[in-house]
Enzyme design. Sequence first.
Site, PDB file in Angstrom:
ATOM      1  N   GLY A 117      -0.745  22.480   8.391  1.00 13.58           N
ATOM      2  CA  GLY A 117      -1.676  22.234   7.386  1.00 13.58           C
ATOM      3  C   GLY A 117      -3.082  20.914   7.710  1.00 13.58           C
ATOM      4  O   GLY A 117      -3.265  21.317   9.621  1.00 13.58           O
ATOM      5  N   LEU A 159      -3.053  17.460   7.976  1.00 11.45           N
ATOM      6  CA  LEU A 159      -2.601  16.295   9.394  1.00 11.45           C
ATOM      7  C   LEU A 159      -1.762  16.974  10.362  1.00 11.45           C
ATOM      8  O   LEU A 159      -1.540  17.082  11.856  1.00 11.45           O
ATOM      9  CB  LEU A 159      -1.500  15.316   8.761  1.00 11.45           C
ATOM     10  CG  LEU A 159      -0.857  14.876   8.919  1.00 11.45           C
ATOM     11  CD1 LEU A 159      -2.232  13.481  10.415  1.00 11.45           C
ATOM     12  CD2 LEU A 159       0.170  14.091   7.947  1.00 11.45           C
ATOM     13  N   ASN A 219     -11.878  10.307  -1.374  1.00 12.83           N
ATOM     14  CA  ASN A 219     -11.070  11.190  -1.365  1.00 12.83           C
ATOM     15  C   ASN A 219      -9.720  11.979  -2.379  1.00 12.83           C
ATOM     16  O   ASN A 219      -9.716  10.749  -3.351  1.00 12.83           O
ATOM     17  CB  ASN A 219      -9.490  10.843  -0.209  1.00 12.83           C
ATOM     18  CG  ASN A 219     -10.247  10.514   1.318  1.00 12.83           C
ATOM     19  OD1 ASN A 219     -11.134  10.230   1.254  1.00 12.83           O
ATOM     20  ND2 ASN A 219      -9.080  10.843   1.994  1.00 12.83           N
ATOM     21  N   GLY A 264       4.978  22.932  10.103  1.00 10.44           N
ATOM     22  CA  GLY A 264       3.326  22.278   8.924  1.00 10.44           C
ATOM     23  C   GLY A 264       2.268  21.859   9.431  1.00 10.44           C
ATOM     24  O   GLY A 264       1.531  21.300   8.881  1.00 10.44           O
ATOM     25  N   GLU A 294       4.750  17.059  -5.198  1.00 13.06           N
ATOM     26  CA  GLU A 294       5.315  16.023  -4.375  1.00 13.06           C
ATOM     27  C   GLU A 294       6.154  15.162  -5.802  1.00 13.06           C
ATOM     28  O   GLU A 294       6.631  13.825  -5.436  1.00 13.06           O
ATOM     29  CB  GLU A 294       4.963  15.407  -3.126  1.00 13.06           C
ATOM     30  CG  GLU A 294       4.437  16.124  -1.867  1.00 13.06           C
ATOM     31  CD  GLU A 294       4.089  16.066  -0.786  1.00 13.06           C
ATOM     32  OE1 GLU A 294       5.358  16.100   0.199  1.00 13.06           O
ATOM     33  OE2 GLU A 294       3.067  15.692  -0.290  1.00 13.06           O
ATOM     34  N   LYS A 331       4.824   2.308   1.659  1.00 12.44           N
ATOM     35  CA  LYS A 331       3.535   3.673   1.739  1.00 12.44           C
ATOM     36  C   LYS A 331       4.164   4.262   0.174  1.00 12.44           C
ATOM     37  O   LYS A 331       3.098   4.908  -0.469  1.00 12.44           O
ATOM     38  CB  LYS A 331       3.939   4.665   3.024  1.00 12.44           C
ATOM     39  CG  LYS A 331       3.622   5.555   3.045  1.00 12.44           C
ATOM     40  CD  LYS A 331       3.094   6.752   3.752  1.00 12.44           C
ATOM     41  CE  LYS A 331       2.329   7.955   4.304  1.00 12.44           C
ATOM     42  NZ  LYS A 331       2.737   8.824   2.632  1.00 12.44           N
ATOM     43  N   ALA A 340      -7.943  14.107   7.000  1.00  9.85           N
ATOM     44  CA  ALA A 340      -7.875  15.601   7.849  1.00  9.85           C
ATOM     45  C   ALA A 340      -7.794  16.212   7.352  1.00  9.85           C
ATOM     46  O   ALA A 340      -6.949  16.532   5.717  1.00  9.85           O
ATOM     47  CB  ALA A 340      -7.318  16.026   8.962  1.00  9.85           C
ATOM     48  N   ASN A 371       1.551   5.553  -2.719  1.00  7.98           N
ATOM     49  CA  ASN A 371       1.781   7.441  -2.857  1.00  7.98           C
ATOM     50  C   ASN A 371       2.169   7.451  -5.120  1.00  7.98           C
ATOM     51  O   ASN A 371       2.067   7.832  -5.522  1.00  7.98           O
ATOM     52  CB  ASN A 371       2.038   7.809  -2.803  1.00  7.98           C
ATOM     53  CG  ASN A 371       2.049   8.619  -1.336  1.00  7.98           C
ATOM     54  OD1 ASN A 371       2.483   8.357  -0.463  1.00  7.98           O
ATOM     55  ND2 ASN A 371       0.377   8.610  -1.143  1.00  7.98           N
ATOM     56  N   ASN A 373      -9.560   9.141  -5.868  1.00  6.51           N
ATOM     57  CA  ASN A 373      -8.908   7.858  -5.785  1.00  6.51           C
ATOM     58  C   ASN A 373     -10.032   6.689  -5.573  1.00  6.51           C
ATOM     59  O   ASN A 373      -9.305   5.769  -6.476  1.00  6.51           O
ATOM     60  CB  ASN A 373      -8.440   7.560  -3.949  1.00  6.51           C
ATOM     61  CG  ASN A 373      -7.600   8.768  -3.622  1.00  6.51           C
ATOM     62  OD1 ASN A 373      -7.246   9.726  -4.647  1.00  6.51           O
ATOM     63  ND2 ASN A 373      -7.791   8.807  -2.802  1.00  6.51           N
TER      64      ASN A 373
END
Length: 293
Positions: free
Chosen positions: A9, A11, A244, A7, A259, A177, A122, A181, A195
Amino acid sequence: MKILVFGAGSLGSLIGGMLARVHDVTMVGRKPHMRSVRDGGLVVEGKMDVRVTPNARTTVPASASVDLAIVTVKSFDTSQAARALVRCEPHAVLSLQNGLGNERILSEHLDGVLAGTCTYGATYEPGRVRCTGVGEIVLGPPDGGRSKHADRVASAFEAAGLIATVAEDMPRRLWEKLAVNTGINAPTALARIKNGELDAGPATEIAETAARETAHAARQEGIDLTGDEVVEAVRRVIDATADNTSSMLQDVRSERPTEIDAINGYVAEYDDTPVNTTLAGLLRAWEHERGLR
Ligand code: KPL
């Protein structure tokens, strides 16, 4: 150490790029990015200044056996990642993903699964990844406690210049976490705001209530997490990532599946979580209307 990043991408490319300074790294990602990395190497810029030449592929190589697989795909691709990774017989597998439940899915197919949280920031374009914020990687067994795999993985990260620590309380950290989210991702995605605009605006109360409900769900699992603690964490992250665009807002803007199931949808399965149920319902309706689910 032989490492495969599944994956690559933003990160995955940052972590894989840094690790490639001292380890034998294979990155698996999408075609345009992987083609650029294969042809010209990977540039890691921003807060870092590194050029590396990891192996770059679009599928897991058939005969590779690796010490560590790092999973950085979206939560809805975890099952597919687990099946693909069986081929490279990893000794340890580290999930650095959003949402809860990823480690359980990986463990159905793979041994040595570790949970991790990551606060590095990132962005990427083919052949280049920009580190927008130096953070920290915290990892450990998904059910808590210690493991020799976790110590070894943290040392491998440190050797490559990444900040990594081992924690014995990963369940609590993963729930905290998740609370962050649930509070930030869906509200920013639905309101199409950065954000930082959750700091003091019409959606602030929704964000804080979603996080409080997540702490409430965590306590139903016996995790000692208070509403005030998660609201504090949400405020900290809003402050640190004010500029962000959340990953869910990026998905919505690009008309990709989100997600939501592993974030607010996960919490909505617990008692007394009306705000998460509403947020999950709205995002699912948006996905349904676009033919994304
Ligand atoms: O993890 C994030 C995401 O966007 O998925 C946060 C922490 C909310 C930063 O944007």
